[in-house]
Scaffold this motif. Structure first.
Motif, PDB file in Angstrom:
ATOM      1  N   ALA A   1       0.822  -1.210   0.000  1.00 54.60           N
ATOM      2  CA  ALA A   1       0.000   0.000   0.000  1.00 54.60           C
ATOM      3  C   ALA A   1       0.857   1.262   0.000  1.00 54.60           C
ATOM      4  CB  ALA A   1      -0.955   0.004   1.190  1.00 54.60           C
ATOM      5  N   SER A   2       1.889   1.291   0.845  1.00 53.65           N
ATOM      6  CA  SER A   2       2.751   2.478   0.899  1.00 53.65           C
ATOM      7  C   SER A   2       3.496   2.677  -0.411  1.00 53.65           C
ATOM      8  CB  SER A   2       3.750   2.355   2.059  1.00 53.65           C
ATOM      9  OG  SER A   2       3.082   2.379   3.305  1.00 53.65           O
ATOM     10  N   PHE A   3       3.960   1.585  -0.993  1.00 56.07           N
ATOM     11  CA  PHE A   3       4.635   1.640  -2.288  1.00 56.07           C
ATOM     12  C   PHE A   3       3.690   2.197  -3.349  1.00 56.07           C
ATOM     13  CE2 PHE A   3       5.443  -0.468  -6.376  1.00 56.07           C
ATOM     14  CZ  PHE A   3       6.744  -0.076  -6.624  1.00 56.07           C
ATOM     15  N   SER A   4       2.460   1.708  -3.350  1.00 55.32           N
ATOM     16  CA  SER A   4       1.490   2.168  -4.338  1.00 55.32           C
ATOM     17  C   SER A   4       1.109   3.623  -4.099  1.00 55.32           C
ATOM     18  CB  SER A   4       0.238   1.283  -4.297  1.00 55.32           C
ATOM     19  OG  SER A   4       0.553  -0.055  -4.611  1.00 55.32           O
ATOM     20  N   ALA A   5       0.937   4.024  -2.841  1.00 61.62           N
ATOM     21  CA  ALA A   5       0.548   5.396  -2.532  1.00 61.62           C
ATOM     22  C   ALA A   5       1.632   6.381  -2.942  1.00 61.62           C
ATOM     23  CB  ALA A   5       0.257   5.530  -1.037  1.00 61.62           C
ATOM     24  N   ARG A   6       2.883   6.085  -2.622  1.00 58.33           N
ATOM     25  CA  ARG A   6       3.955   7.024  -2.959  1.00 58.33           C
ATOM     26  C   ARG A   6       4.117   7.158  -4.469  1.00 58.33           C
ATOM     27  NH1 ARG A   6       9.586   5.921  -0.775  1.00 58.33           N
ATOM     28  NH2 ARG A   6       8.515   5.429   1.180  1.00 58.33           N
ATOM     29  N   ASN A   7       3.903   6.068  -5.183  1.00 56.19           N
ATOM     30  CA  ASN A   7       4.078   6.136  -6.631  1.00 56.19           C
ATOM     31  C   ASN A   7       2.873   6.704  -7.349  1.00 56.19           C
ATOM     32  OD1 ASN A   7       6.772   5.107  -7.585  1.00 56.19           O
ATOM     33  ND2 ASN A   7       6.237   3.541  -6.082  1.00 56.19           N
ATOM     34  N   LEU A   8       1.679   6.517  -6.803  1.00 49.42           N
ATOM     35  CA  LEU A   8       0.531   7.222  -7.349  1.00 49.42           C
ATOM     36  C   LEU A   8       0.731   8.722  -7.185  1.00 49.42           C
ATOM     37  CD1 LEU A   8      -2.322   7.524  -8.463  1.00 49.42           C
ATOM     38  CD2 LEU A   8      -3.197   7.078  -6.149  1.00 49.42           C
ATOM     39  N   ALA A   9       1.193   9.143  -6.009  1.00 50.68           N
ATOM     40  CA  ALA A   9       1.448  10.562  -5.774  1.00 50.68           C
ATOM     41  C   ALA A   9       2.511  11.093  -6.731  1.00 50.68           C
ATOM     42  CB  ALA A   9       1.883  10.773  -4.326  1.00 50.68           C
ATOM     43  N   ALA A  10       3.573  10.313  -6.941  1.00 54.66           N
ATOM     44  CA  ALA A  10       4.632  10.742  -7.854  1.00 54.66           C
ATOM     45  C   ALA A  10       4.115  10.848  -9.279  1.00 54.66           C
ATOM     46  CB  ALA A  10       5.802   9.758  -7.792  1.00 54.66           C
ATOM     47  N   ALA A  11       3.259   9.903  -9.680  1.00 54.58           N
ATOM     48  CA  ALA A  11       2.696   9.945 -11.034  1.00 54.58           C
ATOM     49  C   ALA A  11       1.791  11.154 -11.220  1.00 54.58           C
ATOM     50  CB  ALA A  11       1.928   8.650 -11.316  1.00 54.58           C
ATOM     51  N   LEU A  12       1.008  11.479 -10.205  1.00 55.06           N
ATOM     52  CA  LEU A  12       0.151  12.658 -10.272  1.00 55.06           C
ATOM     53  C   LEU A  12       0.983  13.927 -10.405  1.00 55.06           C
ATOM     54  CD1 LEU A  12      -2.420  11.693  -7.495  1.00 55.06           C
ATOM     55  CD2 LEU A  12      -2.959  12.023  -9.911  1.00 55.06           C
ATOM     56  N   ALA A  13       2.098  13.979  -9.683  1.00 53.53           N
ATOM     57  CA  ALA A  13       2.944  15.174  -9.679  1.00 53.53           C
ATOM     58  C   ALA A  13       3.720  15.354 -10.976  1.00 53.53           C
ATOM     59  CB  ALA A  13       3.915  15.127  -8.500  1.00 53.53           C
ATOM     60  N   MET A  14       3.740  14.347 -11.838  1.00 56.84           N
ATOM     61  CA  MET A  14       4.422  14.489 -13.136  1.00 56.84           C
ATOM     62  C   MET A  14       3.745  15.527 -14.022  1.00 56.84           C
ATOM     63  SD  MET A  14       5.313  10.571 -14.178  1.00 56.84           S
ATOM     64  CE  MET A  14       6.124   9.468 -13.008  1.00 56.84           C
ATOM     65  N   ASP A  15       2.449  15.717 -13.814  1.00 55.46           N
ATOM     66  CA  ASP A  15       1.696  16.683 -14.613  1.00 55.46           C
ATOM     67  C   ASP A  15       1.999  18.086 -14.106  1.00 55.46           C
ATOM     68  OD1 ASP A  15      -0.304  18.310 -15.802  1.00 55.46           O
ATOM     69  OD2 ASP A  15      -1.602  16.571 -16.042  1.00 55.46           O
ATOM     70  N   ALA A  16       2.413  18.960 -14.987  1.00 58.30           N
ATOM     71  CA  ALA A  16       2.850  20.296 -14.588  1.00 58.30           C
ATOM     72  C   ALA A  16       1.738  21.149 -14.012  1.00 58.30           C
ATOM     73  CB  ALA A  16       3.474  21.015 -15.784  1.00 58.30           C
ATOM     74  N   ILE A  17       0.467  20.774 -14.223  1.00 61.95           N
ATOM     75  CA  ILE A  17      -0.620  21.569 -13.652  1.00 61.95           C
ATOM     76  C   ILE A  17      -1.290  20.865 -12.480  1.00 61.95           C
ATOM     77  CG2 ILE A  17      -1.050  22.735 -15.840  1.00 61.95           C
ATOM     78  CD1 ILE A  17      -3.654  21.047 -16.019  1.00 61.95           C
ATOM     79  N   GLN A  18      -0.629  19.846 -11.934  1.00 65.45           N
ATOM     80  CA  GLN A  18      -1.170  19.139 -10.778  1.00 65.45           C
ATOM     81  C   GLN A  18      -0.232  19.293  -9.583  1.00 65.45           C
ATOM     82  OE1 GLN A  18      -4.152  17.679 -10.705  1.00 65.45           O
ATOM     83  NE2 GLN A  18      -4.495  18.090 -12.870  1.00 65.45           N
ATOM     84  N   THR A  19      -0.808  19.483  -8.413  1.00 64.29           N
ATOM     85  CA  THR A  19      -0.042  19.420  -7.174  1.00 64.29           C
ATOM     86  C   THR A  19      -0.649  18.320  -6.311  1.00 64.29           C
ATOM     87  OG1 THR A  19      -1.418  21.096  -6.091  1.00 64.29           O
ATOM     88  CG2 THR A  19       0.576  21.856  -7.225  1.00 64.29           C
ATOM     89  N   VAL A  20       0.181  17.733  -5.457  1.00 57.91           N
ATOM     90  CA  VAL A  20      -0.231  16.556  -4.705  1.00 57.91           C
ATOM     91  C   VAL A  20       0.207  16.702  -3.249  1.00 57.91           C
ATOM     92  CG1 VAL A  20      -0.228  14.029  -4.639  1.00 57.91           C
ATOM     93  CG2 VAL A  20       0.233  15.219  -6.807  1.00 57.91           C
ATOM     94  N   LEU A  21      -0.671  16.294  -2.358  1.00 61.43           N
ATOM     95  CA  LEU A  21      -0.325  16.207  -0.941  1.00 61.43           C
ATOM     96  C   LEU A  21      -0.478  14.743  -0.525  1.00 61.43           C
ATOM     97  CD1 LEU A  21       0.413  17.494   1.747  1.00 61.43           C
ATOM     98  CD2 LEU A  21      -2.016  17.983   2.126  1.00 61.43           C
ATOM     99  N   LEU A  22       0.625  14.129  -0.165  1.00 60.72           N
ATOM    100  CA  LEU A  22       0.655  12.738   0.273  1.00 60.72           C
ATOM    101  C   LEU A  22       0.645  12.715   1.797  1.00 60.72           C
ATOM    102  CD1 LEU A  22       1.060   9.683  -0.290  1.00 60.72           C
ATOM    103  CD2 LEU A  22       3.531  10.151  -0.443  1.00 60.72           C
TER     104      LEU A  22
END
Length: 266
Positions: A95-116
């Motif tokens: 779960a932690s592995f998936s959560a951190r990488n989902l957050a990282a994938a979301l942050a790849m988009d230049a118009i998205q910000t993410v709070l993990l």
């Protein structure tokens, strides 16, 4: 660690553009994001050491799996901001592995910000993402819940991933969990949604069958994703865990294969 065999089993449509959310006023949002104070971005070696996906990594299959997960979750959300909880069937399910990488994938988009948010309070595992780690746990979620911190901004920390912020578990552990204030927790998330209306929230939760806290915390999310260790979590336990999650919030299952780092991380 693991290879995602299926990024998500439930969701609408095929994978489209990697920028699934509607880009209303995208230029203005990108300008606002560009003005954010961000520490230097980590090089690929630091990202690999932290088991994070990133553009250009060698393991394209892994990268595309989390991009697909991101796209489908945005589809389920209708293109709006995400509030996603990631939980597991059992400890070690990824779960932690998936959560951190989902957050990282979301942050790849230049118009998205993410709070993990590291909400796995008994066994936190995200402090390695801090851009400026201390000698021990830093101020985070448990400190706010215990009333040691009143300003939510004080528990939000930068990471080495552009556009990705982290609320770590905090300096307190089991005792704080036992006395967790649901009212204060809801106040925090209401504040975060109001103060950062365009920011995606990703919650890393404890296993949903092992800890009652996970079910409480999952109620704060619009969508819940279940992480399953392929070949380890028994089918009947997966079914039970899925049934615990309200059907209208169930975002699908992420299968993690073997607990061995892919070649790009070896």
């Amino acid at each position: 660690m693991s290879v995602i065999e299926k990024a998500i089993q439930r969701g609408a449509g095929e994978e489209g553009s990697s920028s699934a959310p509607i880009r209303a006023n995208g230029d203005a949002r990108a300008l606002d994001i560009a003005r954010m104070r961000m520490p230097p971005a980590w090089p690929s070696t630091a990202l690999e050491a932290r088991r994070l996906v990133y553009p250009g990594m060698k393991d394209v299959r892994m990268l595309n799996a989390f991009r697909l997960l991101r796209t489908r979750l945005f589809s389920v959300a209708g293109g709006g901001r995400l509030t996603v909880a990631v939980t597991g069937v059992s400890r070690g399910g990824g779960a932690s592995f998936s959560a951190r990488n989902l957050a990282a994938a979301l942050a790849m988009d230049a118009i998205q910000t993410v709070l993990l948010v590291d909400a796995n309070l008994r066994r936190p595992g995200l402090d390695d993402l801090l851009a400026e780690p201390g000698d021990g746990p830093v101020t985070g979620l448990t400190d706010y819940l215990a009333g040691r911190v009143d300003d939510p901004a004080a528990i939000i920390h930068a990471t080495g991933v552009p556009r990705l912020r982290l609320i770590p578990a905090g300096t307190l552990r089991t005792d704080a969990v036992e006395s967790m204030s649901m009212t204060r927790l809801r106040e925090l998330f209401n504040h975060l949604r109001a103060r950062y209306p365009d920011r995606n929230l990703v919650l890393d939760l404890p296993p949903i069958l092992d800890e009652a806290d996970a079910r409480i915390l999952a109620g704060l999310a619009d969508t819940v994703v279940l992480a399953v260790r392929y070949g380890r979590d028994a089918a009947h336990r997966v079914e039970v865990a899925a049934d615990v999650i309200p059907s209208e919030r169930f975002g699908g299952i992420v299968f993690n294969d073997e607990p061995v780092a892919p070649a790009a991380w070896g």
